[in-house]
Design an enzyme around this catalytic site. Structure first.
Site, mmCIF file in Angstrom:
data_model
loop_
_atom_site.group_PDB
_atom_site.id
_atom_site.type_symbol
_atom_site.label_atom_id
_atom_site.label_comp_id
_atom_site.label_asym_id
_atom_site.label_seq_id
_atom_site.Cartn_x
_atom_site.Cartn_y
_atom_site.Cartn_z
ATOM 1 N N LYS A 83 -4.429 -9.019 -10.773
ATOM 2 C CA LYS A 83 -5.512 -9.167 -9.797
ATOM 3 C C LYS A 83 -6.456 -7.972 -9.902
ATOM 4 O O LYS A 83 -6.004 -6.822 -9.935
ATOM 5 C CB LYS A 83 -4.916 -9.216 -8.379
ATOM 6 C CG LYS A 83 -5.976 -9.300 -7.279
ATOM 7 C CD LYS A 83 -5.406 -8.983 -5.889
ATOM 8 C CE LYS A 83 -6.191 -7.937 -5.204
ATOM 9 N NZ LYS A 83 -6.974 -7.957 -4.126
ATOM 10 N N LYS A 123 -9.513 -2.304 -6.720
ATOM 11 C CA LYS A 123 -9.877 -0.906 -6.970
ATOM 12 C C LYS A 123 -8.641 -0.020 -7.015
ATOM 13 O O LYS A 123 -8.621 0.988 -7.693
ATOM 14 C CB LYS A 123 -10.925 -0.361 -5.998
ATOM 15 C CG LYS A 123 -10.713 -0.687 -4.574
ATOM 16 C CD LYS A 123 -11.878 -0.205 -3.733
ATOM 17 C CE LYS A 123 -11.718 -0.628 -2.304
ATOM 18 N NZ LYS A 123 -11.892 -2.083 -2.108
ATOM 19 N N LYS A 125 0.831 -1.207 0.000
ATOM 20 C CA LYS A 125 0.000 0.000 0.000
ATOM 21 C C LYS A 125 0.864 1.255 0.000
ATOM 22 O O LYS A 125 0.536 2.232 -0.676
ATOM 23 C CB LYS A 125 -0.957 -0.019 1.189
ATOM 24 C CG LYS A 125 -2.093 -1.018 0.991
ATOM 25 C CD LYS A 125 -2.967 -1.139 2.207
ATOM 26 C CE LYS A 125 -4.108 -2.129 1.938
ATOM 27 N NZ LYS A 125 -4.878 -2.406 3.139
HETATM 28 P P1 ADP Z 1 -9.389 -4.220 -3.391
HETATM 29 O O1 ADP Z 1 -8.160 -5.022 -3.752
HETATM 30 O O2 ADP Z 1 -10.216 -3.891 -4.568
HETATM 31 O O3 ADP Z 1 -9.050 -3.006 -2.548
HETATM 32 P P2 ADP Z 1 -10.203 -5.365 -0.919
HETATM 33 O O4 ADP Z 1 -8.772 -5.474 -0.502
HETATM 34 O O5 ADP Z 1 -11.077 -4.356 -0.264
HETATM 35 O O6 ADP Z 1 -10.261 -5.178 -2.488
HETATM 36 O O7 ADP Z 1 -10.844 -6.815 -0.774
HETATM 37 C C1 ADP Z 1 -12.063 -7.129 -0.146
HETATM 38 C C2 ADP Z 1 -12.259 -8.637 -0.204
HETATM 39 O O8 ADP Z 1 -12.386 -9.048 -1.557
HETATM 40 C C3 ADP Z 1 -11.083 -9.442 0.367
HETATM 41 O O9 ADP Z 1 -11.558 -10.595 1.022
HETATM 42 C C4 ADP Z 1 -10.294 -9.806 -0.838
HETATM 43 O O10 ADP Z 1 -9.540 -10.977 -0.648
HETATM 44 C C5 ADP Z 1 -11.376 -9.996 -1.884
HETATM 45 N N1 ADP Z 1 -10.848 -9.654 -3.205
HETATM 46 C C6 ADP Z 1 -10.493 -8.429 -3.650
HETATM 47 N N2 ADP Z 1 -10.059 -8.469 -4.915
HETATM 48 C C7 ADP Z 1 -10.118 -9.778 -5.284
HETATM 49 C C8 ADP Z 1 -9.803 -10.478 -6.488
HETATM 50 N N3 ADP Z 1 -9.348 -9.844 -7.564
HETATM 51 N N4 ADP Z 1 -9.994 -11.813 -6.507
HETATM 52 C C9 ADP Z 1 -10.465 -12.468 -5.415
HETATM 53 N N5 ADP Z 1 -10.780 -11.864 -4.262
HETATM 54 C C10 ADP Z 1 -10.620 -10.540 -4.188
#
Ligand code: ADP
Ligand code: TRP
Length: 320
Positions: free
Chosen positions: A189, A192, A110
């Site tokens: 992956k 957001k 991050k």
């Molecule tokens: P982002 O990466 O978009 O900020 P978050 O970290 O808020 O997403 O993730 C929220 C939940 O969604 C977590 O449990 C995370 O493991 C799952 N998640 C986020 N992106 C993915 C992805 N591309 N594939 C599978 N699970 C995901």
């Protein structure tokens, strides 16, 4: 069995969130006592706009319900409605080895992406451990990127138990291998923070545009294509039936169809898959009081569970 998971209200939910975390959590809601929360304290590490935070937190509640979370089976609440969790996080901080936190990937990732390197961001995994431990959670459904956080949670619980006696339960991560990492528009992956998402509840035109912008290689239309290496195929297999996926795979391997064609098919399947959720969401948006009631009832149940564990922890460490 107690099942627990959380999601940050730091932006619009995307289909990676849905397949990686929300759908597995929803599938588990009948398997035990499910506790799902909106991690608004965590979101403060990246979002400093009170109006946006409040709106996004509520939005996540609506979207989770629209996707199938059933408040009569699962407890849905805001993290900050249980402020005891910050007390447990403090106590965990006092036993958390610096080296353990320094090894955590998410802080380094991050900061590398430009988030301010605050102490809150550094101790993010400790608050997450408190989230899990304060509800005596057995199982934590999350995407693969959160696995290390659950391991840190187990390490901190073990450290507490060694220091103060057996007070905290060790949780297990539950990661769906088929959907552990949903690819984004660029094949990385979906996240957001990478701007490569397809939102669950995006506008039709925008969603189509995003699907059509999936990055592809320069294999000519007539040539055979590698389905497994393509985000188009991987996303399609999440929303299509096994038969439809097999057909698309065969069409990739046979050659003769261009990527643009496959993208159109993917968009149609995606749009159809989420149609019932869009309808439920419209209904929920028309009942704001219902959302407030669900969150208030969830807060009551979560508080009562958290108080049990905090009583045990305060007693064990010598507070009150
Ligand atoms: P982002 O990466 O978009 O900020 P978050 O970290 O808020 O997403 O993730 C929220 C939940 O969604 C977590 O449990 C995370 O493991 C799952 N998640 C986020 N992106 C993915 C992805 N591309 N594939 C599978 N699970 C995901
Ligand atoms: N860190 C998780 C994420 O970014 C959100 C989260 C906070 C969480 N506390 C949790 C997930 C406890 C599972 C259990 O997605």
């Amino acid at each position: 069995m107690r099942i627990l998971s959380g999601i940050q209200p730091s932006g619009a939910l995307h289909i990676g969130n849905y397949f990686g975390m929300m759908r597995p959590a929803i599938d588990l809601q009948g398997a035990g006592e499910a506790f799902y929360f909106i991690a608004d304290y965590h979101a403060l590490t990246s979002l400093r706009d009170p109006v946006a935070l409040r709106a996004l937190s509520r939005g996540v509640a609506v979207d989770f319900l629209a996707c199938g979370l059933d408040p009569s089976r699962a407890t849905l609440f805001r993290q900050s409605d249980v402020p005891q969790v910050t007390e447990l996080a403090w106590i965990l901080n006092t036993v958390a080895p610096m080296g353990l936190l320094e090894r955590a990937h998410s802080y380094k990732d991050k900061v590398a992406r430009g988030l301010p390197a605050s102490a809150g961001l550094f101790t993010y995994p400790v608050l997450m451990a408190a989230d899990i431990l304060i509800y005596d959670s057995d199982v934590v459904p999350v995407g693969r990127d959160q696995k290390q956080h659950v391991e840190i949670t187990r390490d901190l619980a073990t450290k507490m138990n060694e220091t103060f006696g057996p007070i905290l339960k060790l949780p297990e991560p539950r990661i769906q291998t088929a959907t552990a990492t949903v690819p984004g528009l660029d094949g990385q992956k979906m996240s957001k923070s990478y701007g490569n998402t397809i939102e669950i509840f995006g506008e039709e035109k925008e969603t189509r545009k995003r699907v059509m912008s999936i990055v592809t290689d320069s294999t000519p239309v007539e040539a055979p294509k590698n389905a497994d290496a393509s985000a188009i195929f991987q996303l399609f297999s999440l929303v299509a039936s096994p038969n439809e996926s097999a057909e698309m795979r065969a069409a990739f391997e046979q050659g003769g169809r261009g990527y643009g064609d496959f993208k159109k098919q993917l968009f149609a399947a995606l749009w159809e898959y989420f149609a019932p959720f869009r309808q439920r969401r419209e209904e929920l948006l028309a009942q704001p009081d219902h959302i407030d009631e669900v969150l208030a009832a969830g807060a009551r149940r979560a508080n009562s569970a958290a108080d049990d564990v905090m009583g045990r922890v305060r007693q064990a460490v010598g507070l009150r």
